[in-house]
Design an enzyme around this catalytic site. Structure first.
Site, PDB file in Angstrom:
ATOM      1  N   GLU A 125       0.841  -1.196   0.000  1.00 48.38           N
ATOM      2  CA  GLU A 125       0.000   0.000   0.000  1.00 48.38           C
ATOM      3  C   GLU A 125       0.875   1.245   0.000  1.00 48.38           C
ATOM      4  OE1 GLU A 125      -2.898  -0.230   3.134  1.00 48.38           O
ATOM      5  OE2 GLU A 125      -3.893  -1.969   2.261  1.00 48.38           O
ATOM      6  N   ARG A 285      -0.224   8.984   1.700  1.00 46.84           N
ATOM      7  CA  ARG A 285      -1.552   9.540   1.478  1.00 46.84           C
ATOM      8  C   ARG A 285      -1.584  11.065   1.443  1.00 46.84           C
ATOM      9  NH1 ARG A 285      -5.041   5.396   5.337  1.00 46.84           N
ATOM     10  NH2 ARG A 285      -4.947   3.624   3.905  1.00 46.84           N
ATOM     11  N   HIS A 344     -10.238  11.121   7.179  1.00 47.69           N
ATOM     12  CA  HIS A 344     -10.127   9.682   7.429  1.00 47.69           C
ATOM     13  C   HIS A 344      -9.544   9.323   8.787  1.00 47.69           C
ATOM     14  CE1 HIS A 344      -9.847   5.479   6.347  1.00 47.69           C
ATOM     15  NE2 HIS A 344      -8.541   5.464   6.490  1.00 47.69           N
TER      16      HIS A 344
END
Length: 552
Positions: A125, A285, A344
Site C-alpha cells: 500500500e 496519502r 479519514h
C-alpha cells in the site's frame, strides 16, 4: 450484557469498542490475561460492534516472514511517512511487536486472506516499500477483526454498557476516578447523568472524522475522548494532522465508501478529468491527497477518477468493494470510479507514554484517540489497526503491574520533561478563552443537527486538505458562533457530541494557524515548504510543577 442505573465501580473501565479498546479488554479480562480477577467494564455509546474498526478496509501492516522485508524497513517507511514528527522509540515498539499481535488475532479466529499455497497474502500500500499488509475478505479487514474481538469481549468482560455516552472525566485528588455518563435513552430519566467509577479509565473512543462534512468515518466518530481530555487539561498534541484518504468514492452516501488502498497496490491508477495520470499512486496519502486537491482546483472539478479496469478477478479479490459498487450501478471492470479526498484519520490525540499512560494518573489512552508518536505528521497506510493491537496489549500488561502514573517515554517524554526528544521540541499553545454566552435574540432555539452540519461544512471549507490563514479564520468564526449558540444546552448525546466536536475543532484550528509550514497531513497554501524550525509538537494542556495536568 448490561447493568442497572449505577454500574461499577470497576478496576478498569474501557471507553469505546474498536480494535484498540477491545484488544486491551480481552487481554485484561480473558482467562489467559495477566490478571483475570480484574473487574472490567466496557462502555460504548453504540452497540459493541458499532465502531470505526468495522469500517476499516485497509489491512494490518506487519513483517510476517517475507524474505525481502524486515522490521527495519517497516520502521523506515513509517518514519518517512511521518515527515519528521514520529517518535522513533514508539515506532520501534510498533514494528517489533506487531507480528506477534497479528498471530494472536489469527489464534483468536481472525481469518486473513491467503494465497493458494496457504501462506498469508501480502499486499503493498501507499508509502510501503514492500508488500506487508494482510487483509481479510479483500477489503473487510476491520469487520473481521471486530467480529473476533467483540465475541471475546462478551465472554470475558464483567459488564458491557451499550448505549452509554461518556460526558466528562471525573478528576479527584489529582487522578482520574471514572466518568460522568448518560445512560441509554439520553438521560431523559429523572436521574440524568450517572457517575461510573473506576480505578483506571481507558480512552479508546476513536477519531473525529465527523468534524468534516465529507468523511469515511461513521457518525459516532466525534472526538469524544480527545475533547474530554482537553477539558480536563490533559496534554493533547498533533491534532492539526488530519489524514484525508485520497480514494473515497465521490457519492452522496455518508460516511463515504472507501476504495481501499489495496486497489492501487494491485495496480489501479489515478486519472484526472482528461484521463491523464498525475501522481505516483503509491506515494504516502498526504502526497496523493494534496496532488488531487491541486489537480481538482486546476481543472475546476469536484472529483477525479480511479481506474481499476486493469485489475484481474476484481469481484473475487475485493468482494466487499465490488458489491458496494454494484449497488450504485458501477462496474469496476468497465467503469472508472469517481473519487475525492475525505477526512479519514486523526494522527494526533491524547499524549501517552509507551504503555498508554497519559499525564493524568489513572487515565490511559489507546488507538486513534491517542498520540503515541507513532504516526507523526501523517499515518502510514494500515498502521492504525496495528497500533491499536500493539499498544492495547501493552496497556493491558501495564495496568495489572500496579502502575498508576506515566513514565517519561515515547511522545510523553518531552511533555513531562520539557527536553527535545530526537530533535522534536514541544510548544505549549494557549488555552481557549471562556466562550461568550449565547445571544438569546440571535439564537432563539438550538437545532443541534443543523448546527453540527454548519460546523462540518465550515471545517471542510476552511481546514481541509489545503488550508490558509483566511480559510482557517473563517472556520474559526463559525466554530465560535456555534459554541455560543450551543451554550449550556440540556445534556443529550447530540448536544454532547457537538460540544466535543467544537472543543476539538478549536484545538485543531489553533494548531493549524500556529503551524506556518506544510508538513505531512497539514498543508498551508501560504507556506508550501516544510520548515525545519517547525519540527515540534504543538501541545494543548500542560503539566504543572507538581507533575499533574492543569486546566488552561
Amino acid at each position: 450484557m448490561t447493568t442497572g442505573a449505577r454500574p461499577g465501580p470497576f478496576d478498569v473501565l474501557v471507553l469505546g469498542s474498536g480494535v484498540a479498546g477491545l484488544s486491551a479488554a480481552v487481554r485484561l479480562a480473558g482467562p489467559g490475561g495477566p490478571s483475570p480477577s480484574l473487574s472490567l467494564g466496557v462502555l460504548t455509546k453504540g452497540a459493541l460492534s458499532q465502531s470505526a474498526t468495522r469500517w476499516a478496509q485497509g489491512g494490518v501492516a506487519a513483517v510476517l516472514g517475507a524474505d525481502e522485508d524486515s522490521t527495519d524497513l517497516h520502521l523506515a517507511d513509517t518514519l518517512a511517512a511521518g515527515a519528521g514528527l514520529c517518535d522513533e522509540e514508539a515506532v520501534r515498539v510498533l514494528v517489533d511487536e506487531g507480528p506477534g499481535r497479528v498471530h494472536e488475532l489469527i489464534a483468536l479466529g481472525v481469518e486473513f486472506d491467503r494465497e493458494a499455497t496457504g501462506l498469508l497474502a501480502l499486499a503493498r500500500e501507499g508509502g510501503h516499500s514492500r508488500p506487508r499488509v494482510v487483509h481479510a475478505g479483500g477489503a473487510a479487514t476491520g469487520a473481521e477483526v471486530e467480529r473476533a474481538l467483540v465475541a471475546a469481549t462478551y465472554r470475558s468482560a464483567s459488564a458491557v454498557l451499550e448505549g452509554w455516552f461518556a460526558l466528562d472525566l471525573l478528576v479527584e485528588g489529582g487522578r482520574c476516578t471514572g466518568v460522568l455518563a448518560l445512560p441509554p435513552g439520553g438521560g431523559g430519566g429523572s436521574e440524568g447523568p450517572v457517575e461510573v467509577r473506576a480505578d483506571h479509565v481507558v480512552l479508546a473512543t476513536g477519531g473525529a472524522g465527523q468534524l468534516f462534512s465529507v468523511t469515511t468515518n461513521p457518525a459516532e466518530s466525534t472526538g469524544d475522548g480527545v475533547a474530554m481530555a482537553l477539558r480536563a487539561g490533559v496534554p493533547t498534541a498533533d491534532v492539526e494532522f488530519v489524514q484525508f484518504h485520497p480514494t473515497a468514492l465521490h457519492h452522496p452516501a455518508m460516511p463515504r465508501p472507501l476504495l481501499s488502498e489495496a486497489l492501487r497496490g494491485h495496480g489501479a491508477l489515478l486519472r484526472d478529468r482528461d484521463g491523464e495520470r498525475f501522481v505516483d499512486e503509491l506515494a504516502p496519502r498526504d502526497v496523493v491527497s494534496r496532488a488531487m486537491a491541486a489537480r481538482m482546483a486546476e481543472q475546476g472539478v469536484d472529483h477525479l477518477w480511479l481506474d481499476a479496469t486493469g485489475l484481474e478477478r476484481f469481484p473475487v479479490r475485493f468482494p466487499t468493494i465490488a458489491a458496494s459498487l454494484s449497488s450504485i450501478g458501477l462496474d469496476p471492470q468497465r467503469d472508472w470510479l469517481p473519487i475525492a479526498p475525505a477526512a479519514h484519520h486523526l494522527s494526533g490525540g491524547v499524549v501517552t507514554d509507551l504503555w498508554g499512560a497519559t499525564a493524568l494518573p489513572g487515565l490511559w489512552a489507546v488507538g486513534e484517540v491517542a498520540c503515541t508518536g507513532v504516526h507523526g505528521a501523517n499515518r502510514l497506510a494500515s498502521n492504525s489497526l496495528l497500533e491499536g493491537m500493539v499498544f492495547g496489549a501493552r496497556l493491558a500488561e501495564r495496568i495489572p503491574s500496579g502502575a498508576r502514573s506515566p513514565e517519561p517515554s515515547g511522545a510523553l517524554r518531552a511533555v513531562l520533561g520539557g527536553e527535545p526528544i530526537d530533535g522534536i521540541e514541544c510548544t505549549e499553545l494557549a488555552q481557549p478563552a471562556t466562550p461568550r454566552p449565547p445571544d438569546p435574540d440571535r439564537w432563539p432555539g438550538v437545532d443541534v443537527t443543523k448546527l453540527r452540519d454548519t460546523v462540518q461544512r465550515a471545517m471542510t471549507r476552511g481546514a481541509g486538505v489545503v488550508r490558509s490563514a483566511d480559510s482557517l479564520a473563517g472556520a474559526r468564526a463559525v466554530v465560535e458562533d456555534a459554541t455560543a449558540a450551543l451554550g449550556d444546552a440540556a445534556a443529550s448525546v447530540g448536544a454532547g457530541e457537538l460540544a466535543n466536536l467544537l472543543r476539538l475543532a478549536d484545538a485543531l484550528l489553533t494548531s493549524a494557524l500556529a503551524r506556518t509550514e506544510t508538513r505531512g497531513a497539514h498543508a498551508r497554501r501560504e507556506y508550501p515548504e516544510t520548515d525545519p524550525a517547525w519540527r515540534r509538537r504543538l501541545v494543548h494542556g500542560h503539566v504543572g510543577p507538581d507533575g499533574e495536568p492543569r486546566r488552561g
